[in-house]
Motif scaffolding. Structure first.
Motif, PDB file in Angstrom:
ATOM      1  N   TRP A   1       0.841  -1.190   0.000  1.00 17.60           N
ATOM      2  CA  TRP A   1       0.000   0.000   0.000  1.00 17.60           C
ATOM      3  C   TRP A   1       0.882   1.249   0.000  1.00 17.60           C
ATOM      4  O   TRP A   1       2.074   1.180   0.316  1.00 17.60           O
ATOM      5  CB  TRP A   1      -0.947   0.004   1.200  1.00 17.60           C
ATOM      6  CG  TRP A   1      -0.331   0.312   2.524  1.00 17.60           C
ATOM      7  CD1 TRP A   1      -0.327   1.503   3.180  1.00 17.60           C
ATOM      8  CD2 TRP A   1       0.373  -0.604   3.400  1.00 17.60           C
ATOM      9  NE1 TRP A   1       0.325   1.400   4.395  1.00 17.60           N
ATOM     10  CE2 TRP A   1       0.759   0.127   4.552  1.00 17.60           C
ATOM     11  CE3 TRP A   1       0.714  -1.948   3.311  1.00 17.60           C
ATOM     12  CZ2 TRP A   1       1.474  -0.456   5.595  1.00 17.60           C
ATOM     13  CZ3 TRP A   1       1.425  -2.532   4.345  1.00 17.60           C
ATOM     14  CH2 TRP A   1       1.792  -1.784   5.469  1.00 17.60           C
ATOM     15  N   SER A   2       0.292   2.359  -0.396  1.00 17.45           N
ATOM     16  CA  SER A   2       1.063   3.597  -0.492  1.00 17.45           C
ATOM     17  C   SER A   2       0.332   4.737   0.215  1.00 17.45           C
ATOM     18  O   SER A   2      -0.881   4.681   0.430  1.00 17.45           O
ATOM     19  CB  SER A   2       1.299   3.973  -1.961  1.00 17.45           C
ATOM     20  OG  SER A   2       0.069   4.288  -2.595  1.00 17.45           O
ATOM     21  N   ILE A   3       1.109   5.762   0.569  1.00 17.38           N
ATOM     22  CA  ILE A   3       0.559   6.973   1.177  1.00 17.38           C
ATOM     23  C   ILE A   3       1.141   8.171   0.437  1.00 17.38           C
ATOM     24  O   ILE A   3       2.365   8.307   0.324  1.00 17.38           O
ATOM     25  CB  ILE A   3       0.894   7.075   2.678  1.00 17.38           C
ATOM     26  CG1 ILE A   3       0.439   5.825   3.431  1.00 17.38           C
ATOM     27  CG2 ILE A   3       0.256   8.321   3.285  1.00 17.38           C
ATOM     28  CD1 ILE A   3       0.776   5.850   4.910  1.00 17.38           C
ATOM     29  N   GLU A   4       0.277   9.034  -0.075  1.00 16.10           N
ATOM     30  CA  GLU A   4       0.703  10.262  -0.731  1.00 16.10           C
ATOM     31  C   GLU A   4       0.293  11.462   0.120  1.00 16.10           C
ATOM     32  O   GLU A   4      -0.808  11.489   0.682  1.00 16.10           O
ATOM     33  CB  GLU A   4       0.060  10.395  -2.113  1.00 16.10           C
ATOM     34  CG  GLU A   4       0.548   9.373  -3.118  1.00 16.10           C
ATOM     35  CD  GLU A   4      -0.066   9.606  -4.484  1.00 16.10           C
ATOM     36  OE1 GLU A   4       0.271  10.630  -5.128  1.00 16.10           O
ATOM     37  OE2 GLU A   4      -0.889   8.765  -4.895  1.00 16.10           O
ATOM     38  N   TYR A   5       1.205  12.426   0.209  1.00 19.21           N
ATOM     39  CA  TYR A   5       0.942  13.651   0.968  1.00 19.21           C
ATOM     40  C   TYR A   5       0.809  14.787  -0.040  1.00 19.21           C
ATOM     41  O   TYR A   5       1.794  15.216  -0.631  1.00 19.21           O
ATOM     42  CB  TYR A   5       2.084  13.913   1.949  1.00 19.21           C
ATOM     43  CG  TYR A   5       2.312  12.745   2.886  1.00 19.21           C
ATOM     44  CD1 TYR A   5       1.679  12.672   4.120  1.00 19.21           C
ATOM     45  CD2 TYR A   5       3.154  11.695   2.510  1.00 19.21           C
ATOM     46  CE1 TYR A   5       1.878  11.595   4.974  1.00 19.21           C
ATOM     47  CE2 TYR A   5       3.355  10.605   3.355  1.00 19.21           C
ATOM     48  CZ  TYR A   5       2.718  10.564   4.578  1.00 19.21           C
ATOM     49  OH  TYR A   5       2.922   9.489   5.407  1.00 19.21           O
ATOM     50  N   PRO A   6      -0.398  15.276  -0.263  1.00 17.35           N
ATOM     51  CA  PRO A   6      -0.638  16.244  -1.343  1.00 17.35           C
ATOM     52  C   PRO A   6       0.020  17.595  -1.063  1.00 17.35           C
ATOM     53  O   PRO A   6       0.388  17.909   0.072  1.00 17.35           O
ATOM     54  CB  PRO A   6      -2.167  16.366  -1.348  1.00 17.35           C
ATOM     55  CG  PRO A   6      -2.588  15.993   0.042  1.00 17.35           C
ATOM     56  CD  PRO A   6      -1.617  14.951   0.497  1.00 17.35           C
ATOM     57  N   PRO A   7       0.184  18.418  -2.115  1.00 20.50           N
ATOM     58  CA  PRO A   7       0.725  19.777  -1.913  1.00 20.50           C
ATOM     59  C   PRO A   7      -0.097  20.535  -0.878  1.00 20.50           C
ATOM     60  O   PRO A   7      -1.321  20.428  -0.830  1.00 20.50           O
ATOM     61  CB  PRO A   7       0.576  20.411  -3.308  1.00 20.50           C
ATOM     62  CG  PRO A   7       0.585  19.241  -4.255  1.00 20.50           C
ATOM     63  CD  PRO A   7      -0.115  18.133  -3.526  1.00 20.50           C
TER      64      PRO A   7
END
Length: 303
Positions: A218-224
């Motif tokens: 699984w992945s985690i993205e931290y948006p701008p």
């Protein structure tokens, strides 16, 4: 996995025959094989290897099954070749203690709330046998993306899903984007009112019955615009055979300092770490947990 309903061999006998043939074909002594396993962090005794080869015993538990995977590699066998000769077992191997991995009672209460909201029992009936977590840091020096791959084992009965949570103790954040990469799908999402716990329920492709395992990613993205994040890590509530936290920095944002923090039930240790001319820091621990591995970094004089 059994070798077929028409076979009269037991799991131990079938496994022993396959192992003997592979060792003979490779012309390797048990002593040499043990040395190679030990170099990989698998401390299997010479007596145990002898029992496996003779069929007197069969590999049981997560640690032994991990050794079998290494045996397949060391003996130039296809992945799963030896494992497929093992019959079913009801053993999970020694589980060790289970404990909330960080000393934060308020966060543990929030985690309990998250489990309840996701419909998952607390504590979880699974454990991470092996976990590799890789984090990318952007040109501003902040966490941008993290991808984690785990071998997850059922410790009791049959499980169909497990929660994955993102914790930011003391920092109220919006929910990051948590996605299923492989091995299952996300069926529920939850964010605690305090903004310090966000998570998902990850449903496996197929149910997992103890002591079997599955592989998930699984992945985690931290948006701008996400709050500044200059810390990464991973926590486990049960002992993990191998835990790797790899932090990769953007070439334009190499930190002036990095600090490692290891938290376990026996205490907390803090140590300075360096990039040594590279662009990343990797932290690896074997037979680790319960506990947490963390890395923090900064720019300019250290406060």
């Amino acid at each position: 996995m059994s070798i077929g309903s028409d076979s009269k061999e037991t799991g131990a006998e079938a496994f022993a025959g396959a192992l003997r043939d592979a060792i003979n074909a490779k012309r390797m002594t048990l002593s040499r094989l043990q040395e190679k396993l030990r170099a990989r962090g698998n401390r299997v005794s010479l007596a145990t290897l002898s029992y496996w080869r003779s069929g007197a015993r069969r590999p049981e538990g997560a640690q032994s099954l991990a050794a079998v995977a290494d045996l397949e590699d060391l003996l130039d066998l296809d992945r799963g070749f030896l494992t497929k000769h093992l019959g079913p077992t009801n053993r999970t191997g020694p589980l060790g203690p289970i404990q909330f991995p960080i000393d934060e009672q308020a966060i543990e209460r929030a985690v309990r709330d998250a489990y309840a909201a996701l419909g998952a029992p607390y504590p979880d009936m699974s454990r991470e046998v092996t976990t590799h977590s890789v984090t990318d840091v952007d040109a501003d020096g902040n966490v941008a993306y993290c991808i984690t791959r785990s071998i997850v084992q059922s410790t009791s009965g049959t499980i169909t899903a497990t929660p994955f949570l993102e914790l930011t103790p003391g920092v109220d954040t919006p929910p990051p984007l948590i996605s299923a990469v492989s091995g299952g799908r996300i069926t529920q999402r939850y964010s605690h009112p305090n903004g310090e716990v966000h998570g998902v329920l990850f449903e496996f492709d197929t149910p997992v019955t103890a002591p079997n395992t599955t592989v998930v990613e699984w992945s985690i993205e931290y948006p701008p615009g996400y709050p500044t994040m200059r810390e990464t890590g991973h926590a486990v509530a049960r002992q993990c055979r191998e835990l790797l936290v790899w932090t990769r920095f953007h070439p334009d944002a190499l930190p002036d300092w990095c600090e490692e923090r290891i938290e376990t039930p026996t205490g907390t240790t803090v140590a300075e770490v360096t990039l040594d001319g590279g662009t990343s820091v990797h932290q690896v621990r074997r037979a680790f947990g319960p506990g947490a591995i963390e890395l923090t970094w900064g720019y300019g004089p250290r406060e």
